[in-house]
Write a protein that holds these residues in place. Sequence first.
Motif, PDB file in Angstrom:
ATOM      1  N   ASP A 298      73.216 -10.908  10.034  1.00 35.37           N
ATOM      2  CA  ASP A 298      74.672 -10.907  10.154  1.00 35.37           C
ATOM      3  C   ASP A 298      75.104 -12.139  10.928  1.00 35.37           C
ATOM      4  O   ASP A 298      74.452 -12.515  11.914  1.00 35.37           O
ATOM      5  N   SER A 299      76.219 -12.745  10.518  1.00 36.70           N
ATOM      6  CA  SER A 299      76.681 -13.944  11.227  1.00 36.70           C
ATOM      7  C   SER A 299      78.154 -13.892  11.598  1.00 36.70           C
ATOM      8  O   SER A 299      78.680 -14.844  12.170  1.00 36.70           O
TER       9      SER A 299
ATOM     10  N   LEU B  61      73.331 -12.918  14.541  1.00 36.97           N
ATOM     11  CA  LEU B  61      73.380 -14.303  14.993  1.00 36.97           C
ATOM     12  C   LEU B  61      74.565 -14.597  15.900  1.00 36.97           C
ATOM     13  O   LEU B  61      74.560 -15.609  16.612  1.00 36.97           O
ATOM     14  N   ALA B  62      75.571 -13.718  15.890  1.00 37.21           N
ATOM     15  CA  ALA B  62      76.695 -13.901  16.810  1.00 37.21           C
ATOM     16  C   ALA B  62      76.280 -13.481  18.221  1.00 37.21           C
ATOM     17  O   ALA B  62      76.638 -14.131  19.209  1.00 37.21           O
TER      18      ALA B  62
ATOM     19  N   THR C 185      76.120 -20.561  13.125  1.00 36.76           N
ATOM     20  CA  THR C 185      74.915 -19.814  13.488  1.00 36.76           C
ATOM     21  C   THR C 185      74.033 -19.550  12.273  1.00 36.76           C
ATOM     22  O   THR C 185      72.799 -19.563  12.365  1.00 36.76           O
ATOM     23  N   LEU C 186      74.660 -19.305  11.131  1.00 33.49           N
ATOM     24  CA  LEU C 186      73.893 -19.097   9.904  1.00 33.49           C
ATOM     25  C   LEU C 186      73.271 -20.405   9.439  1.00 33.49           C
ATOM     26  O   LEU C 186      72.136 -20.434   8.958  1.00 33.49           O
TER      27      LEU C 186
ATOM     28  N   ASN D 259      66.294 -23.751  10.413  1.00 33.15           N
ATOM     29  CA  ASN D 259      64.990 -23.371  10.948  1.00 33.15           C
ATOM     30  C   ASN D 259      64.019 -22.936   9.862  1.00 33.15           C
ATOM     31  O   ASN D 259      62.824 -23.256   9.920  1.00 33.15           O
ATOM     32  N   VAL D 260      64.496 -22.185   8.879  1.00 41.64           N
ATOM     33  CA  VAL D 260      63.567 -21.624   7.885  1.00 41.64           C
ATOM     34  C   VAL D 260      63.286 -22.567   6.723  1.00 41.64           C
ATOM     35  O   VAL D 260      62.325 -22.352   5.977  1.00 41.64           O
TER      36      VAL D 260
END
Length: 216
Positions: free
Chosen positions: A8-9, A44-45, A105-106, A112-113
Amino acid sequence: MATLLHIDSSVFPGEASASRAVTEVFRTHWQKRHPDGTVVHHDLAARPVPHITAESHTAGFADPASHTPGQAAAFAERVRLIEELEQADAVLIGAPMYNYSIPSTLKAWLDNVILMGRTAGESPSAQGTPVTVVASRGGSYAPGTPRESFEYVQNYLAAVLGGGLGLDVDFIVPELTMAPHNPAMAELVPLFEASRDRALEEAARKAERLAERSAA
């Protein structure tokens, strides 16, 4: 045992968030079919992942034996997130539209991935994994609408998740979510309600279908 990676973002909690309301329905129906399954949830928030730094970026292209302590620590966090993606049987992402794009944030999680030679490239390590994206938005950016050309969320995520990571991408799009809160959009409330109800039904249906698929 099946695993759902749930991200969730939205900056808004609970039912105050259109995307979270839909991802919650999806998750609930998926868990009904997999009561013994695992859900890996990133809010992610509340708990943002680190943004990519020079150390975490360069570490992805260097021999681990040559990593500095800073590179090793930064890369370990990337590997943890990558392994969660690789081990998931299904992925669920809440991606509200903020200023015509996805939450930062997303984007940080994606940065990263995405690792060339592992999750991206000729043979992506999570290729074919189904990912359902709940792409909520305050207005409408559907084909034929005045703001169609401002639709960057679905276009971007289809390219990154599908084209880059090789995932099997599907979208649920609750739109006009600002209609109940903006007097200028009052006449659009019935359309918002129809879109919301449709999104919730889609979430339940798709969760059950994917649960059956992973069980098989």
